[in-house]
Design an enzyme around this catalytic site. Structure first.
Site, PDB file in Angstrom:
ATOM      1  CB  SER A  81      36.406 -18.911   8.099  1.00 55.86           C
ATOM      2  OG  SER A  81      37.094 -19.371   6.949  1.00 55.86           O
ATOM      3  NE  ARG A 116      22.497 -19.068  -0.888  1.00 53.63           N
ATOM      4  CZ  ARG A 116      23.425 -18.972  -1.841  1.00 53.63           C
ATOM      5  NH1 ARG A 116      24.428 -18.115  -1.699  1.00 53.63           N
ATOM      6  NH2 ARG A 116      23.357 -19.728  -2.902  1.00 53.63           N
ATOM      7  CG  ASN A 134      35.213 -24.279   8.478  1.00 53.25           C
ATOM      8  OD1 ASN A 134      34.820 -25.276   9.080  1.00 53.25           O
ATOM      9  ND2 ASN A 134      35.466 -24.268   7.176  1.00 53.25           N
ATOM     10  CD  GLU A 163      40.837 -29.475   5.380  1.00 56.88           C
ATOM     11  OE1 GLU A 163      39.735 -29.835   4.959  1.00 56.88           O
ATOM     12  OE2 GLU A 163      41.462 -28.504   4.949  1.00 56.88           O
ATOM     13  CE  LYS A 195      27.010 -15.324   1.519  1.00 56.59           C
ATOM     14  NZ  LYS A 195      27.670 -14.314   0.673  1.00 56.59           N
ATOM     15  CB  SER A 225      36.057 -29.326  -0.292  1.00 60.17           C
ATOM     16  OG  SER A 225      35.404 -28.160   0.163  1.00 60.17           O
ATOM     17  CB  THR A 266      33.612 -22.975  -2.416  1.00 59.02           C
ATOM     18  OG1 THR A 266      33.229 -21.624  -2.125  1.00 59.02           O
ATOM     19  CG2 THR A 266      35.097 -23.032  -2.711  1.00 59.02           C
ATOM     20  CG  HIS A 287      30.786 -28.071   6.567  1.00 56.88           C
ATOM     21  ND1 HIS A 287      31.712 -28.146   7.581  1.00 56.88           N
ATOM     22  CD2 HIS A 287      31.386 -27.408   5.544  1.00 56.88           C
ATOM     23  CE1 HIS A 287      32.831 -27.557   7.178  1.00 56.88           C
ATOM     24  NE2 HIS A 287      32.658 -27.097   5.946  1.00 56.88           N
ATOM     25  CB  CYS A 320      34.899 -29.998   6.178  1.00 56.35           C
ATOM     26  SG  CYS A 320      36.037 -28.642   5.899  1.00 56.35           S
ATOM     27  NE  ARG A 375      29.987 -15.358  -6.824  1.00 46.89           N
ATOM     28  CZ  ARG A 375      29.147 -15.128  -5.823  1.00 46.89           C
ATOM     29  NH1 ARG A 375      29.601 -14.671  -4.671  1.00 46.89           N
ATOM     30  NH2 ARG A 375      27.873 -15.363  -5.976  1.00 46.89           N
TER      31      ARG A 375
END
Lengths: 358, 387, 133
Positions: free
Chosen positions: A160, A250, A273, A87, A246, A303, A208, A241, A119, A206
C-alpha cells in the site's frame, strides 16, 4: 463555528500530484510468495503509485503546489504561509517548505515549517493556515500533505505505501469551498511509528484498526456532525484517510455513508496509501467534480494517534474556475506506466549501491 | 617576424599505461623530443605544459612546474607554464610556443602535453570529463561529452538524411590507419558492420564512435629559423596557426552541427598560410566522437555542409586524395586529452619528413591539424609544411 | 567535500527557470547571462530577470547509456536540447517516458525533480527536467 458566509475562510485553490509509475500487488506478492487475491480482496489494493528515483516529498509538494497556483492563477506573493506535512521529508533536518517556497517564488516574508503527525500532518497544516487566515495574519496560506511512504520489503505495508501529495491554498476571498468547521481528536496510541534513523516504519498489525484508525476517524466524524448538527445524508461526499481500501469503506459504512458518497474520494485501491497526501488527495478528486452547494465531510487520520475533521461546502465560485487548467486526479490516474518489482526495487532504492553512488 | 620550425618530436605509446605515472609519461616524451632535436636543455627558452584534466584526474596542478622539475630543468630557471583549454589544450600550447618564438622573445620553446586518465576507476571518469562542458548547465543536468556529441549527431542525421555508416566509417578509417602506428592505443582493424553494431553509449553513438580513455604524452621542440639553421635542422615549418572561439555550451549556439570556431580558425589558417584546400596532403581531425569528423570536414571547407558522408564513404584512406587521420585519429591512436593536440604535430612532423613508416602518406608536403575543445568551444587549426 | 553555495546561488534559475532578458534588444537568455552577446556594452545594467513558462519543444536528443554515477538508477535516460517558447535553448533530461516515445519536435513541459545529491549526507540538488506534453 458557523459564521457569516461572506467572511468564511475556505479553499481558494487546490492541486495534486501523483507519480506516473504503478505496481500491482500481484508483482509484490510474486516476490514474497503471497497470494495476491488476499491483497486485492483483503485490503482492497489493486495498484499503487511509485515515485521515480528523482522524485521525493519536495518534488511532489512542488508539483502539487504549482498545480494549485496554476488552477486559479494565484499570485505566489499573496501566499503568507507554507506548511508541508509528511513523514518522508527528504531531510531529517532542513525543511521541505523552504524548497517549495523557492520553487513557487514565494515572498521572503513568509511563515513556514514542516509538520509531522504520521498521515495527518498535511491536514494539521490546513487547520493551522485556516487559523492564520481567520486571525488576519496572512491573506493566503498553503498547506501540503505529501509522502513517498516507506514499507519494509515483504511487509504488508509494501502493498500500500505509495507516493503523492496535495496542496490547498486557504484564504477568505472567494473560496471555492468554505470550511464550515474543523476539529481534531488526539490520544497517545502507538499503532504505527518509525524510530529515528530507522528506514522503515513498524506497525501494530491488527492494533492499527479498532483502537487507532476506527476510534479516531469515526470519533472525529461523529463529533463534527454533532457540532454541525448534521447527519450523513446531509453530505454529498465523504472522504476519509485511506491506509488501504478496506478501512475507509468500513468506517464510512459504519457511520452511515453510502458508496455513492464515498467512492469518488476513495483513491487508495488504485494509487495506494499516499500517507499525508491520502485524505487530501481524495478531497482533491471530489473537488474535481463537485458542484456549488455540495457538502463534503473529510476526515484524516494520523497514527500515534489523531484525526482532523472538516466540514466543507462548495461555493458558487467553483463554476468560475477552470478546473482543467491544472491536471485533475482523473487525468493522473489515466496516464500511468506499469513497472515490475525489480524496477520498483531500483526506484525505491531498495537495491543499494556502493558508497560512491547515491 | 621569424618563421617557426618544429625541430624535434617525441611521444609515448598512447593507451592504458598501467606502469607509467603522469610525470613519467611526460618526461619520456620530453626526453625523446630533446634527443630528436639534438639540443640540450640549456637551449630551451620556455616550456609550455598542457594537460586538460590533471587537476581533477590526478589531483595535480602546476603541470608546467612538474614537467620542468622532472625533466631536470627546474634549477636552470627556465620558465614553465601550463596551457589549458580542455581537449584542445595541446594544440593551444603549441600555438603559445609558436607565438613566443614568432614574437622574437625566445629562440627555442618546448611543448609537453600529457594526460594520465587511467589512474581512477569507475564511472567517476564521466564526471571528470564532464568538466570540459558547461558544468552548471550541461553536465549538472546529465550531459556527458558523448551525450552532447550524440545530440548533434541525431539532428545532423535527421536534417541531412545521413545514415550511421558515414560516422562509423570515420572510426573504421581511424582503426585502419592506427593498425600501422606502433604508438596507437588500438591497433586492430574494425569492419563497418562491427562499428555500426557495437555497444550503445549515447544513441545514436556507440562505443566505436567514441574516442577511448587513454594515457599518453607528446612533446615538441619548436625553434626560430635562425636557431634551426644554427643546429643544421630544417625541421618542419608551422606555416600558420589559428584559434577561434564559440559558446561554451552547445545549447547556446545557433546550429548544433556547425562548428563556428572551426570555420573561423580554418579560414584564418588557410588565409595566413596562403594555401588552398587542394594543397593539403593530409588532415588530422579532432574526432573525439565520429560525428565531429564529418562536421569538421565540412566546417574546414573540404566539402559542403551536410556532404561529408559522400567524401567519407568514397575514400579517406592513406592513398585517397584527402587522407584523414593517418595517425589513427582520436578514436584509434587514442585521446589522452592534453597530449592529443601535441600528438597531431608529432604525426605531422613525421609525415612531412617522410618518416611515418607504414602509414606514410605519399608526397606529404602539407598537413592540416585540427584540435577542438569539448563540443567545439575552441578550435585550433595549424597548417604544417606547405612547401 | 561538497557543493553548497554554488547550488544555492542558482536555485531561482534551476527551480523556476528565471532567465535574463536583454533590455536593449529584447533577446531572452537561459542559462542567464549578465551581458547580451548581441548588444555587448549596450546591455550593461539592462539585463532583467524574467520567469520562463517551461514549455518548449525537443530540438534534438540522445538516449544516454554510459551514465555518470548520479544517474545510474535512471539508465538509460533521455537528454535533450529543448527550445523554450520564449526563445532560449537548454539542456535537460526528459523523464517519465520510454526513449521510444521521444522524437524531434515533440512538445515538452518542465517539472521539478531531484537532479543530483551530494553523497548520503550532503545536500540534495533539485532542478528542472521535462516531460512530454
Amino acid at each position: 463555528m458557523l459564521k457569516d458566509g461572506t467572511d468564511m475562510s475556505g479553499i481558494i485553490s487546490y492541486g495534486s500530484y501523483i507519480p506516473k509509475y504503478r505496481i500491482k500487488p500481484d508483482e509484490i506478492a510474486r516476490v514474497w510468495g503471497e497470494d495476491p487475491e488476499n491483497i486485492r480482496n483483503g485490503i482492497y489494493i489493486l495498484s499503487k503509485s511509485v515515485p521515480s528515483p528523482d522524485e521525493d516529498v519536495a518534488t511532489i509538494s512542488v508539483e502539487a503546489a504549482r498545480n494549485a497556483i496554476k488552477r486559479r492563477k494565484v499570485n505566489p506573493a499573496d501566499i503568507g504561509a507554507i506548511y508541508v506535512g509528511s513523514e518522508s521529508h527528504p531531510y531529517a533536518v532542513k525543511p521541505t517548505a523552504t524548497i517549495v517556497a523557492s520553487a513557487i517564488g514565494a515572498d521572503f516574508r513568509l511563515f513556514s515549517a514542516d509538520y509531522e503527525f504520521a498521515c495527518k500532518a498535511g491536514t494539521a497544516g490546513m487547520q493551522n493556515v485556516k487559523a492564520m487566515v481567520d486571525s488576519g495574519m496572512i491573506k493566503y496560506g498553503m498547506a501540503i500533505g505529501s509522502d513517498t511512504s516507506q514499507g519494509a520489503p515483504g511487509d504488508a505495508l509494501e502493498y500500500s505505501a505509495s507516493a503523492g501529495g496535495t496542496a490547498f491554498i486557504i484564504g477568505k476571498e472567494d473560496p471555492i469551498a468554505e470550511i464550515n468547521d474543523t476539529l481534531s481528536v488526539t490520544s497517545d496510541t502507538p499503532d504505527f511509528w518509525r524510530r529515528e534513523g530507522q528506514p522503515y516504519p513498524t506497525h501494530g498489525e491488527r492494533f492499527t484498526g479498532e483502537p487507532a484508525y476506527f476510534k479516531h476517524t469515526i470519533g472525529a466524524a461523529k463529533m463534527i456532525m454533532e457540532r454541525m448538527k448534521t447527519k450523513p445524508e446531509d453530505y454529498n461526499y465523504a472522504v476519509f484517510h485511506q491506509p488501504n481500501g478496506k478501512f475507509p469503506t468500513r468506517a464510512a459504512k459504519s457511520l452511515g455513508f453510502t458508496e455513492e458518497q464515498f467512492s469518488d474520494g476513495l483513491l487508495t485501491p488504485v494509487i495506494g496509501n499516499t500517507y499525508s497526501g491520502s485524505m487530501m488527495t481524495g478531497l482533491s478528486a471530489i473537488l474535481d467534480k463537485a458542484s456549488p452547494g455540495d457538502r463534503i465531510l473529510a476526515v484524516s487520520f494520523g497514527s500515534g494517534a489523531g484525526s482532523d475533521a472538516f466540514d466543507l461546502t462548495v461555493t458558487d465560485k467553483m463554476d468560475e474556475v477552470d478546473r482543467n487548467s491544472a491536471p485533475t486526479i482523473k487525468e493522473m490516474l489515466s496516464k500511468v506506466k506499469w513497472i515490475d518489482y525489480a524496477i520498483y526495487a531500483k526506484f525505491k532504492k531498495k537495491i543499494v549501491f556502493g558508497e560512491s553512488v547515491d | 617576424m621569424t618563421e617557426v620550425h618544429i625541430i624535434g618530436s617525441g611521444e609515448t605509446k598512447f593507451g592504458e599505461m598501467w606502469d607509467r605515472s603522469l610525470r613519467e609519461l611526460a618526461v619520456e616524451a620530453g626526453l625523446k623530443a630533446v634527443e630528436d632535436a639534438g639540443i640540450y636543455s640549456r637551449d630551451i627558452g620556455i616550456l609550455y605544459g598542457s594537460s586538460s584534466l590533471a587537476g581533477t584526474l590526478n589531483l595535480q596542478n602546476d603541470i608546467g612546474s612538474l614537467l620542468a622539475d622532472f625533466s631536470g630543468i627546474a634549477s636552470n630557471g627556465i620558465p614553465a607554464v601550463r596551457i589549458e583549454s580542455s581537449s584542445s589544450s595541446g594544440a593551444a600550447a603549441v600555438r603559445e610556443a609558436y607565438l613566443a618564438i614568432r614574437s622574437g622573445e625566445y629562440d627555442v620553446a618546448m611543448v609537453g602535453g600529457v594526460e594520465k586518465m587511467t589512474d581512477i576507476y569507475g564511472s567517476e571518469i564521466l564526471d571528470i570529463v564532464g568538466t570540459t562542458l558547461d558544468r552548471e548547465w550541461e553536465t549538472f543536468f546529465g550531459g556527458t561529452p558523448a551525450a552532447m556529441a550524440a545530440i548533434s549527431a541525431r539532428k545532423y542525421m535527421h536534417d541531412f538524411k545521413v545514415g550511421k555508416e558515414a560516422m562509423s566509417m570515420i572510426s573504421v578509417n581511424d582503426h585502419a590507419n592506427a593498425s600501422k602506428n606502433p604508438n596507437a592505443h588500438y591497433r586492430n582493424k574494425i569492419t563497418l558492420e562491427a562499428a555500426m553494431k557495437s555497444t550503445p553509449v549515447a544513441d545514436p553513438l556507440n562505443l566505436m564512435d567514441c574516442s577511448p580513455i587513454s594515457d599518453g604524452a607528446a612533446a615538441l621542440i619548436l625553434a626560430s629559423e635562425k636557431f634551426a639553421r644554427s643546429v643544421g635542422k630544417d625541421g618542419v615549418r608551422i606555416k600558420s596557426s589559428a584559434i577561434a572561439q564559440d559558446y561554451l555550451a552547445l545549447h547556446s549556439r545557433d546550429s548544433i552541427y556547425t562548428l563556428n570556431s572551426t570555420i573561423l580558425a580554418g579560414k584564418t589558417a588557410f588565409e595566413k598560410a596562403g594555401l588552398k584546400h587542394s594543397d593539403v596532403s593530409f588532415v588530422e581531425l579532432h574526432d573525439s566522437y565520429s560525428i565531429y569528423g564529418l562536421m569538421e570536414l565540412e566546417d574546414l571547407g573540404f566539402c559542403k555542409k551536410g556532404k561529408a558522408s559522400e567524401l567519407v564513404m568514397d575514400d579517406i584512406g592513406l592513398t585517397s586524395s584527402l587522407p584523414v587521420n593517418p595517425s589513427g585519429g582520436l578514436k584509434a591512436k587514442g585521446n589522452p586529452m592534453g597530449a592529443t593536440g601535441v600528438g597531431q604535430f608529432v604525426e605531422g612532423y613525421l609525415q612531412i619528413r617522410g618518416k611515418a613508416g607504414e602509414r606514410q602518406v605519399k608526397n606529404a608536403s602539407t598537413g592540416l591539424l585540427h584540435s577542438m575543445s569539448g563540443t567545439g568551444s575552441t578550435s585550433v587549426v595549424h597548417i604544417l609544411g606547405g612547401a | 567535500m561538497g557543493e553548497l553555495s554554488s547550488v544555492w546561488r542558482e536555485s531561482s534559475h534551476r527551480y523556476r527557470l528565471v532567465a535574463h532578458g536583454c533590455g536593449n534588444c529584447k533577446a531572452v537568455y537561459f542559462p542567464p547571462r549578465d551581458i547580451c552577446p548581441k548588444c555587448h556594452r549596450d546591455s550593461i545594467g539592462k539585463m532583467k530577470e524574467m520567469e520562463l513558462s517551461g514549455r518548449g519543444k525537443i530540438e534534438s536528443f540522445t538516449v544516454v547509456h554510459d551514465v555518470p554515477p548520479a544517474f545510474i538508477r535512471q539508465r538509460p535516460y533521455v537528454l535533450a536540447l529543448i527550445r523554450l517558447d520564449e526563445g532560449p535553448t537548454l539542456t535537460a533530461q526528459v523523464v517519465d517516458c520510454d526513449p521510444s516515445e521521444v522524437a524531434l519536435g515533440k512538445r515538452v513541459r518542465s517539472v521539478f525533480r531531484r537532479v543530483r545529491e551530494d553523497g548520503k549526507s550532503g545536500i540534495i540538488q533539485y532542478g528542472y527536467k521535462f516531460v512530454l506534453e
